[in-house]
Design an enzyme around this catalytic site. Structure first.
Site, PDB file in Angstrom:
ATOM      1  N   HIS A   1       0.829  -1.199   0.000  1.00 44.81           N
ATOM      2  CA  HIS A   1       0.000   0.000   0.000  1.00 44.81           C
ATOM      3  C   HIS A   1       0.869   1.257   0.000  1.00 44.81           C
ATOM      4  O   HIS A   1       2.067   1.201   0.269  1.00 44.81           O
ATOM      5  CB  HIS A   1      -0.919   0.018   1.231  1.00 44.81           C
TER       6      HIS A   1
ATOM      7  N   LYS B   1      -0.822   4.919   4.571  1.00 41.33           N
ATOM      8  CA  LYS B   1      -1.754   4.008   5.232  1.00 41.33           C
ATOM      9  C   LYS B   1      -1.304   3.789   6.670  1.00 41.33           C
ATOM     10  O   LYS B   1      -0.129   3.532   6.931  1.00 41.33           O
ATOM     11  CB  LYS B   1      -1.824   2.681   4.477  1.00 41.33           C
TER      12      LYS B   1
END
Length: 262
Positions: free
Chosen positions: A152, A156
């Site tokens: 990601h 995040k």
């Protein structure tokens, strides 16, 4: 028309939801909430002014516009209280923020039932990601040795991702906990073999340039199988978000994950 408000409106996911809801003929965007308010949502998404101003007070927006659904893409430390506030006002939360504990989800289910107001939460709103998880569960029946790598963007906040945890949980429904690798292996650096969920190693990568990606890698005699999903743009999540907005009002309690409403 289903009246929708978006919480976390100024974030990347929030802006994508604003655009998607505005374009959907069955949904009406009636409000937007963010810790930083004061902007017309038209300016926020690069469209004509709408007269809807992002407000920093969730309760004030709920009281003013009386929405049916609240879409929440905020922060793990805020989403539980946001969802409780929505349910207590008979607004159905559609939760895309990950990081909630199982205990928090169970509590939300209790509150949803108490107020007779359904709620929905998904680890991933991309249709392809849901198919990846379903396929991984099927494959695990035949190839029980498996590891998960999720990648990601570096903003995040939670790791592993909700998608990775959900994938491991689904695999665990058909695969008993087991020790993988050499029984005598050692980690020269702690965490080198990843986090463990029922004996399934999960590895998290956080780098700029990524959006949301996951590989589920199975190993067998003389073979490997890799199932991978890539979200290369946040628009990939919007069909699932819109579907949840339309379905949530017909549910009961807290329903988890997109495959339950597809």
């Amino acid at each position: 028309m289903i009246k929708v408000i978006v919480n976390g409106a100024r974030g990347k996911m929030g802006r994508a939801v604003l655009t998607a809801v505005t374009a959907d003929k069955d949904l009406e965007l009636v409000g937007a909430v963010d810790v930083t308010g004061g902007m017309d949502i038209g300016d926020l998404i690069g469209a004509a002014k709408t007269g809807i101003i992002v407000d920093s007070d969730l309760q004030r927006v709920i009281t003013t516009v009386n929405p049916d659904v609240m879409v929440d893409f905020t922060r793990p430390d805020a989403v539980f209280n946001n969802a409780c506030q929505a349910l207590e006002n008979h607004v159905c939360p559609v939760i895309g923020t990950t990081g909630l504990s199982d205990e928090a989800k169970d509590k939300l289910n209790e509150i949803a039932l108490k107020y007779n107001t359904p709620a929905f939460i998904a680890a991933n709103f991309a249709i392809g990601a849901v198919l990846m998880m379903i396929m991984a569960k099927k494959a695990a029946k035949y190839l029980p040795n498996v590891e998960i790598i999720e990648l990601h963007h570096d903003q995040k906040l939670d790791a592993p991702s909700g998608t990775a945890i959900t994938t491991a949980e689904m695999i665990s429904e058909v695969r008993k906990p087991m020790k993988q690798g050499n029984p005598n292996e050692t980690e020269k650096l702690k965490g080198a073999r990843g986090a463990q969920l029922n004996g399934i190693p999960i590895h998290s990568v956080r780098l700029p340039g990524y959006v949301a990606h996951q590989e589920v890698i199975f190993g067998g005699l003389g073979q490997t199988l890799t199932i991978r999903h890539d979200s290369i743009d946040r628009t990939s999540f919007m069909p699932g978000v819109l579907l949840a907005c339309k379905k949530v009002i017909h549910l009961k309690g807290l329903v988890r994950n997109l495959d339950k409403i597809m």
